[in-house]
Write a protein that holds these residues in place. Structure first.
Motif, PDB file in Angstrom:
ATOM      1  N   SER A 170      -7.800   4.160  56.703  1.00 49.14           N
ATOM      2  CA  SER A 170      -7.945   2.706  56.736  1.00 49.14           C
ATOM      3  C   SER A 170      -7.809   2.108  55.339  1.00 49.14           C
ATOM      4  O   SER A 170      -7.183   1.055  55.172  1.00 49.14           O
ATOM      5  CB  SER A 170      -9.271   2.305  57.372  1.00 49.14           C
ATOM      6  OG  SER A 170     -10.340   2.827  56.625  1.00 49.14           O
ATOM      7  N   LEU A 171      -8.366   2.759  54.334  1.00 48.27           N
ATOM      8  CA  LEU A 171      -8.211   2.265  52.964  1.00 48.27           C
ATOM      9  C   LEU A 171      -6.760   2.316  52.511  1.00 48.27           C
ATOM     10  O   LEU A 171      -6.279   1.413  51.823  1.00 48.27           O
ATOM     11  CB  LEU A 171      -9.080   3.072  52.001  1.00 48.27           C
ATOM     12  CG  LEU A 171     -10.579   2.864  52.106  1.00 48.27           C
ATOM     13  CD1 LEU A 171     -11.316   3.820  51.180  1.00 48.27           C
ATOM     14  CD2 LEU A 171     -10.938   1.433  51.778  1.00 48.27           C
ATOM     15  N   GLY A 172      -6.053   3.362  52.899  1.00 52.02           N
ATOM     16  CA  GLY A 172      -4.632   3.448  52.568  1.00 52.02           C
ATOM     17  C   GLY A 172      -3.829   2.354  53.246  1.00 52.02           C
ATOM     18  O   GLY A 172      -2.940   1.753  52.637  1.00 52.02           O
ATOM     19  N   GLY A 173      -4.136   2.081  54.500  1.00 47.02           N
ATOM     20  CA  GLY A 173      -3.453   1.006  55.212  1.00 47.02           C
ATOM     21  C   GLY A 173      -3.703  -0.356  54.592  1.00 47.02           C
ATOM     22  O   GLY A 173      -2.780  -1.163  54.442  1.00 47.02           O
ATOM     23  N   ALA A 200       3.576  -2.848  38.214  1.00 46.82           N
ATOM     24  CA  ALA A 200       2.137  -2.569  38.133  1.00 46.82           C
ATOM     25  C   ALA A 200       1.477  -2.438  39.516  1.00 46.82           C
ATOM     26  O   ALA A 200       0.762  -1.458  39.759  1.00 46.82           O
ATOM     27  CB  ALA A 200       1.440  -3.623  37.292  1.00 46.82           C
ATOM     28  N   PRO A 201       1.683  -3.385  40.444  1.00 47.37           N
ATOM     29  CA  PRO A 201       1.042  -3.213  41.750  1.00 47.37           C
ATOM     30  C   PRO A 201       1.516  -1.962  42.485  1.00 47.37           C
ATOM     31  O   PRO A 201       0.718  -1.291  43.155  1.00 47.37           O
ATOM     32  CB  PRO A 201       1.440  -4.470  42.525  1.00 47.37           C
ATOM     33  CG  PRO A 201       1.897  -5.445  41.532  1.00 47.37           C
ATOM     34  CD  PRO A 201       2.347  -4.685  40.343  1.00 47.37           C
ATOM     35  N   THR A 244      -0.999   1.143  43.445  1.00 49.02           N
ATOM     36  CA  THR A 244      -1.126   1.544  44.848  1.00 49.02           C
ATOM     37  C   THR A 244      -0.813   3.022  45.027  1.00 49.02           C
ATOM     38  O   THR A 244      -1.527   3.734  45.735  1.00 49.02           O
ATOM     39  CB  THR A 244      -0.202   0.685  45.732  1.00 49.02           C
ATOM     40  OG1 THR A 244      -0.538  -0.694  45.551  1.00 49.02           O
ATOM     41  CG2 THR A 244      -0.351   1.058  47.191  1.00 49.02           C
ATOM     42  N   ILE A 245       0.248   3.495  44.380  1.00 49.26           N
ATOM     43  CA  ILE A 245       0.612   4.909  44.487  1.00 49.26           C
ATOM     44  C   ILE A 245      -0.489   5.799  43.918  1.00 49.26           C
ATOM     45  O   ILE A 245      -0.877   6.797  44.530  1.00 49.26           O
ATOM     46  CB  ILE A 245       1.964   5.175  43.796  1.00 49.26           C
ATOM     47  CG1 ILE A 245       3.090   4.552  44.611  1.00 49.26           C
ATOM     48  CG2 ILE A 245       2.212   6.671  43.621  1.00 49.26           C
ATOM     49  CD1 ILE A 245       4.441   4.567  43.922  1.00 49.26           C
ATOM     50  N   PHE A 246      -1.017   5.438  42.751  1.00 47.50           N
ATOM     51  CA  PHE A 246      -2.096   6.238  42.150  1.00 47.50           C
ATOM     52  C   PHE A 246      -3.350   6.247  43.020  1.00 47.50           C
ATOM     53  O   PHE A 246      -3.993   7.287  43.191  1.00 47.50           O
ATOM     54  CB  PHE A 246      -2.452   5.739  40.751  1.00 47.50           C
ATOM     55  CG  PHE A 246      -1.511   6.207  39.694  1.00 47.50           C
ATOM     56  CD1 PHE A 246      -0.903   7.445  39.745  1.00 47.50           C
ATOM     57  CD2 PHE A 246      -1.235   5.396  38.609  1.00 47.50           C
ATOM     58  CE1 PHE A 246      -0.036   7.877  38.759  1.00 47.50           C
ATOM     59  CE2 PHE A 246      -0.369   5.827  37.614  1.00 47.50           C
ATOM     60  CZ  PHE A 246       0.236   7.059  37.693  1.00 47.50           C
ATOM     61  N   SER A 247      -3.700   5.097  43.582  1.00 47.94           N
ATOM     62  CA  SER A 247      -4.905   5.062  44.411  1.00 47.94           C
ATOM     63  C   SER A 247      -4.710   5.864  45.696  1.00 47.94           C
ATOM     64  O   SER A 247      -5.633   6.560  46.140  1.00 47.94           O
ATOM     65  CB  SER A 247      -5.307   3.620  44.724  1.00 47.94           C
ATOM     66  OG  SER A 247      -4.327   2.987  45.503  1.00 47.94           O
ATOM     67  N   PHE A 254      -4.927   9.538  44.740  1.00 44.45           N
ATOM     68  CA  PHE A 254      -6.311   9.912  44.472  1.00 44.45           C
ATOM     69  C   PHE A 254      -7.079  10.117  45.769  1.00 44.45           C
ATOM     70  O   PHE A 254      -7.810  11.094  45.923  1.00 44.45           O
ATOM     71  CB  PHE A 254      -6.994   8.847  43.615  1.00 44.45           C
ATOM     72  CG  PHE A 254      -8.455   9.123  43.408  1.00 44.45           C
ATOM     73  CD1 PHE A 254      -8.863  10.103  42.522  1.00 44.45           C
ATOM     74  CD2 PHE A 254      -9.409   8.415  44.107  1.00 44.45           C
ATOM     75  CE1 PHE A 254     -10.205  10.372  42.338  1.00 44.45           C
ATOM     76  CE2 PHE A 254     -10.754   8.673  43.928  1.00 44.45           C
ATOM     77  CZ  PHE A 254     -11.150   9.654  43.048  1.00 44.45           C
ATOM     78  N   MET A 255      -6.896   9.194  46.719  1.00 43.91           N
ATOM     79  CA  MET A 255      -7.602   9.334  47.996  1.00 43.91           C
ATOM     80  C   MET A 255      -7.147  10.586  48.741  1.00 43.91           C
ATOM     81  O   MET A 255      -7.975  11.306  49.296  1.00 43.91           O
ATOM     82  CB  MET A 255      -7.385   8.098  48.866  1.00 43.91           C
ATOM     83  CG  MET A 255      -8.211   6.915  48.444  1.00 43.91           C
ATOM     84  SD  MET A 255      -8.161   5.563  49.610  1.00 43.91           S
ATOM     85  CE  MET A 255      -6.519   4.941  49.376  1.00 43.91           C
ATOM     86  N   LEU A 256      -5.849  10.847  48.742  1.00 45.08           N
ATOM     87  CA  LEU A 256      -5.349  12.055  49.397  1.00 45.08           C
ATOM     88  C   LEU A 256      -5.906  13.313  48.746  1.00 45.08           C
ATOM     89  O   LEU A 256      -6.332  14.245  49.432  1.00 45.08           O
ATOM     90  CB  LEU A 256      -3.819  12.088  49.339  1.00 45.08           C
ATOM     91  CG  LEU A 256      -3.097  11.296  50.400  1.00 45.08           C
ATOM     92  CD1 LEU A 256      -1.606  11.248  50.079  1.00 45.08           C
ATOM     93  CD2 LEU A 256      -3.297  11.911  51.759  1.00 45.08           C
TER      94      LEU A 256
END
Length: 73
Positions: free
Chosen positions: A46-49, A7-8, A12-15, A18-20
């Motif tokens: 920064s959000l990805g990091g 799940a985590p 993380t991959i989906f978020s 989405f940001m990309l």
């Protein structure tokens, strides 16, 4: 333990995807100068990091057997 990691990692991959996608659309379709795009690009980087850092911390918690964060308080 493996089921608890799924799940985590998926979230993380989906978020990150989405940001990309979202910021990629902004950069592709909104005409801005390079420097403004670079400044706007700092936010998703920064959000990805931070997302990856939180994922690594969560994986460490799961592997150490510490399930309940509230038990510390």
């Amino acid at each position: 333990m493996g089921k608890k990691l799924v799940a985590p990692i998926i979230i993380t991959i989906f978020s990150l995807c989405f940001m990309l996608f979202y910021y990629g659309l902004i950069f592709a379709f909104i005409p801005l100068s390079f420097w403004i795009k670079a400044l706007i690009g700092i936010l998703p980087l920064s959000l990805g990091g931070v997302s990856i850092f939180v994922l690594v911390e969560r994986i460490k918690e799961i592997r150490s057997g510490e399930e309940d964060d509230l038990s510390k308080y």
